[in-house]
Design a protein around this motif. Structure first.
Motif, PDB file in Angstrom:
ATOM      1  N   PRO A  32       0.805  -1.236   0.000  1.00 39.57           N
ATOM      2  CA  PRO A  32       0.000   0.000   0.000  1.00 39.57           C
ATOM      3  C   PRO A  32       0.835   1.281   0.000  1.00 39.57           C
ATOM      4  CG  PRO A  32      -0.240  -1.174   2.094  1.00 39.57           C
ATOM      5  CD  PRO A  32       0.576  -2.039   1.190  1.00 39.57           C
ATOM      6  N   GLU A  33       2.025   1.252   0.609  1.00 39.62           N
ATOM      7  CA  GLU A  33       2.853   2.461   0.647  1.00 39.62           C
ATOM      8  C   GLU A  33       3.335   2.822  -0.754  1.00 39.62           C
ATOM      9  OE1 GLU A  33       3.520  -0.127   2.881  1.00 39.62           O
ATOM     10  OE2 GLU A  33       2.474   0.858   4.537  1.00 39.62           O
ATOM     11  N   ALA A  34       3.767   1.832  -1.515  1.00 41.64           N
ATOM     12  CA  ALA A  34       4.220   2.090  -2.885  1.00 41.64           C
ATOM     13  C   ALA A  34       3.056   2.590  -3.736  1.00 41.64           C
ATOM     14  CB  ALA A  34       4.820   0.822  -3.492  1.00 41.64           C
ATOM     15  N   TYR A  35       1.895   1.989  -3.548  1.00 40.19           N
ATOM     16  CA  TYR A  35       0.707   2.393  -4.308  1.00 40.19           C
ATOM     17  C   TYR A  35       0.327   3.834  -3.966  1.00 40.19           C
ATOM     18  CZ  TYR A  35      -3.769   1.903  -6.677  1.00 40.19           C
ATOM     19  OH  TYR A  35      -4.819   2.064  -7.531  1.00 40.19           O
ATOM     20  N   ASP A  36       0.387   4.190  -2.693  1.00 42.89           N
ATOM     21  CA  ASP A  36       0.065   5.559  -2.276  1.00 42.89           C
ATOM     22  C   ASP A  36       1.046   6.570  -2.872  1.00 42.89           C
ATOM     23  OD1 ASP A  36      -2.143   4.773  -0.865  1.00 42.89           O
ATOM     24  OD2 ASP A  36      -1.168   4.842   1.105  1.00 42.89           O
ATOM     25  N   ALA A  37       2.328   6.200  -2.930  1.00 40.42           N
ATOM     26  CA  ALA A  37       3.332   7.100  -3.510  1.00 40.42           C
ATOM     27  C   ALA A  37       3.028   7.357  -4.982  1.00 40.42           C
ATOM     28  CB  ALA A  37       4.732   6.513  -3.347  1.00 40.42           C
ATOM     29  N   ILE A  38       2.625   6.314  -5.692  1.00 41.23           N
ATOM     30  CA  ILE A  38       2.271   6.464  -7.106  1.00 41.23           C
ATOM     31  C   ILE A  38       1.041   7.361  -7.236  1.00 41.23           C
ATOM     32  CG2 ILE A  38       1.398   5.221  -9.128  1.00 41.23           C
ATOM     33  CD1 ILE A  38       3.222   2.872  -8.219  1.00 41.23           C
ATOM     34  N   MET A  39       0.062   7.159  -6.358  1.00 40.87           N
ATOM     35  CA  MET A  39      -1.149   7.974  -6.409  1.00 40.87           C
ATOM     36  C   MET A  39      -0.850   9.441  -6.101  1.00 40.87           C
ATOM     37  SD  MET A  39      -3.483   6.058  -7.505  1.00 40.87           S
ATOM     38  CE  MET A  39      -4.898   7.100  -7.243  1.00 40.87           C
ATOM     39  N   ASP A  40       0.086   9.704  -5.186  1.00 40.71           N
ATOM     40  CA  ASP A  40       0.480  11.084  -4.886  1.00 40.71           C
ATOM     41  C   ASP A  40       1.117  11.739  -6.113  1.00 40.71           C
ATOM     42  OD1 ASP A  40      -0.464  10.825  -2.312  1.00 40.71           O
ATOM     43  OD2 ASP A  40       1.509  10.452  -1.427  1.00 40.71           O
ATOM     44  N   GLU A  41       1.997  10.988  -6.777  1.00 37.04           N
ATOM     45  CA  GLU A  41       2.643  11.504  -7.986  1.00 37.04           C
ATOM     46  C   GLU A  41       1.596  11.806  -9.064  1.00 37.04           C
ATOM     47  OE1 GLU A  41       5.887  10.058 -11.356  1.00 37.04           O
ATOM     48  OE2 GLU A  41       5.606   8.853  -9.549  1.00 37.04           O
ATOM     49  N   LYS A  42       0.646  10.907  -9.199  1.00 37.20           N
ATOM     50  CA  LYS A  42      -0.411  11.091 -10.187  1.00 37.20           C
ATOM     51  C   LYS A  42      -1.281  12.305  -9.830  1.00 37.20           C
ATOM     52  CE  LYS A  42      -4.132   8.361 -12.181  1.00 37.20           C
ATOM     53  NZ  LYS A  42      -4.733   7.022 -12.158  1.00 37.20           N
ATOM     54  N   GLY A  43      -1.540  12.503  -8.553  1.00 44.41           N
ATOM     55  CA  GLY A  43      -2.317  13.656  -8.106  1.00 44.41           C
ATOM     56  C   GLY A  43      -1.632  14.969  -8.462  1.00 44.41           C
ATOM     57  N   GLU A  44      -0.307  15.012  -8.325  1.00 47.94           N
ATOM     58  CA  GLU A  44       0.441  16.216  -8.684  1.00 47.94           C
ATOM     59  C   GLU A  44       0.328  16.490 -10.184  1.00 47.94           C
ATOM     60  OE1 GLU A  44       4.430  15.733  -7.260  1.00 47.94           O
ATOM     61  OE2 GLU A  44       3.769  15.510  -5.178  1.00 47.94           O
ATOM     62  N   ILE A  53      -2.127  15.573 -12.141  1.00 49.10           N
ATOM     63  CA  ILE A  53      -3.504  16.014 -12.415  1.00 49.10           C
ATOM     64  C   ILE A  53      -3.681  17.475 -12.020  1.00 49.10           C
ATOM     65  CG2 ILE A  53      -5.914  15.685 -11.722  1.00 49.10           C
ATOM     66  CD1 ILE A  53      -5.248  12.645 -11.680  1.00 49.10           C
ATOM     67  N   ASP A  54      -3.076  17.879 -10.907  1.00 49.23           N
ATOM     68  CA  ASP A  54      -3.122  19.292 -10.517  1.00 49.23           C
ATOM     69  C   ASP A  54      -2.470  20.174 -11.581  1.00 49.23           C
ATOM     70  OD1 ASP A  54      -4.401  18.623  -8.172  1.00 49.23           O
ATOM     71  OD2 ASP A  54      -2.584  18.741  -6.925  1.00 49.23           O
ATOM     72  N   GLU A  55      -1.353  19.686 -12.133  1.00 47.88           N
ATOM     73  CA  GLU A  55      -0.678  20.452 -13.184  1.00 47.88           C
ATOM     74  C   GLU A  55      -1.558  20.556 -14.433  1.00 47.88           C
ATOM     75  OE1 GLU A  55       3.542  20.658 -15.628  1.00 47.88           O
ATOM     76  OE2 GLU A  55       3.324  19.217 -13.982  1.00 47.88           O
ATOM     77  N   LEU A  56      -2.233  19.452 -14.773  1.00 49.05           N
ATOM     78  CA  LEU A  56      -3.160  19.494 -15.916  1.00 49.05           C
ATOM     79  C   LEU A  56      -4.265  20.516 -15.685  1.00 49.05           C
ATOM     80  CD1 LEU A  56      -3.616  15.716 -16.835  1.00 49.05           C
ATOM     81  CD2 LEU A  56      -2.561  17.503 -18.238  1.00 49.05           C
TER      82      LEU A  56
END
Length: 158
Positions: A41-53, A55-58
């Motif tokens: 779950p920690e690795a998955y959360d890190a990927i989701m955080d990166e993806k969230g950033e 999406i914010d940029e988009l």
């Protein structure tokens, strides 16, 4: 001045395409992480955080594009032939962005299905652990009762 704004809008669309490519790559890693067993779950959360950033940029790019367009909309609409090349280039970029968005949407559906499978697997694993723990508790409770001798069966003469 309008030429400069149209150039900014074109650059914004090009940057959006780059960010969409990054989202596509992050989605691939997200799928791999959701399929990995045991699930991390920690690795998955890190990927989701990166993806969230990303999406914010988009969202920032879209907001900037929209606000810039509002500045030049009337001019471009009143003289479309003058800006024809830039408009066609932007339309091409928008089509590419839409195509990438559709591809990313398909990835998202696959990722969702994979994550649901991972969660179902984890729930089943927890259920098995719970049943096993309950069985062990009952077993140890039953074994401990075997060693106890009820007082009414004790010989009181000595």
């Amino acid at each position: 001045m309008t030429e400069n704004y149209l150039q900014i809008m074109t650059e914004s669309l090009e940057k959006k395409l780059e960010v969409l490519d990054q989202v596509y790559e992050v989605n691939k890693r997200q799928l791999e992480a959701s399929m990995k067993r045991p699930f991390d779950p920690e690795a998955y959360d890190a990927i989701m955080d990166e993806k969230g950033e990303l999406i914010d940029e988009l969202n920032r790019l879209d907001d900037g594009f929209t606000s810039t367009y509002e500045l030049v909309r009337e001019t471009v609409q009143s003289e479309p032939d003058k800006y024809r090349e830039k408009i066609l280039r932007m339309q091409e970029l928008v089509r590419e962005a839409v195509d990438k968005g559709v591809s990313i949407e398909a990835q998202e559906q696959r990722n969702k299905a994979s994550m649901e499978a991972a969660l179902t697997s984890k729930r089943q694993e927890l259920k098995v652990r719970k049943v096993t723990a309950n069985a062990a508790t009952k077993y140890y409770s039953a074994v401990s009762k075997l060693n106890n001798v009820d007082p009414q069966l004790m010989d009181s003469k000595k």
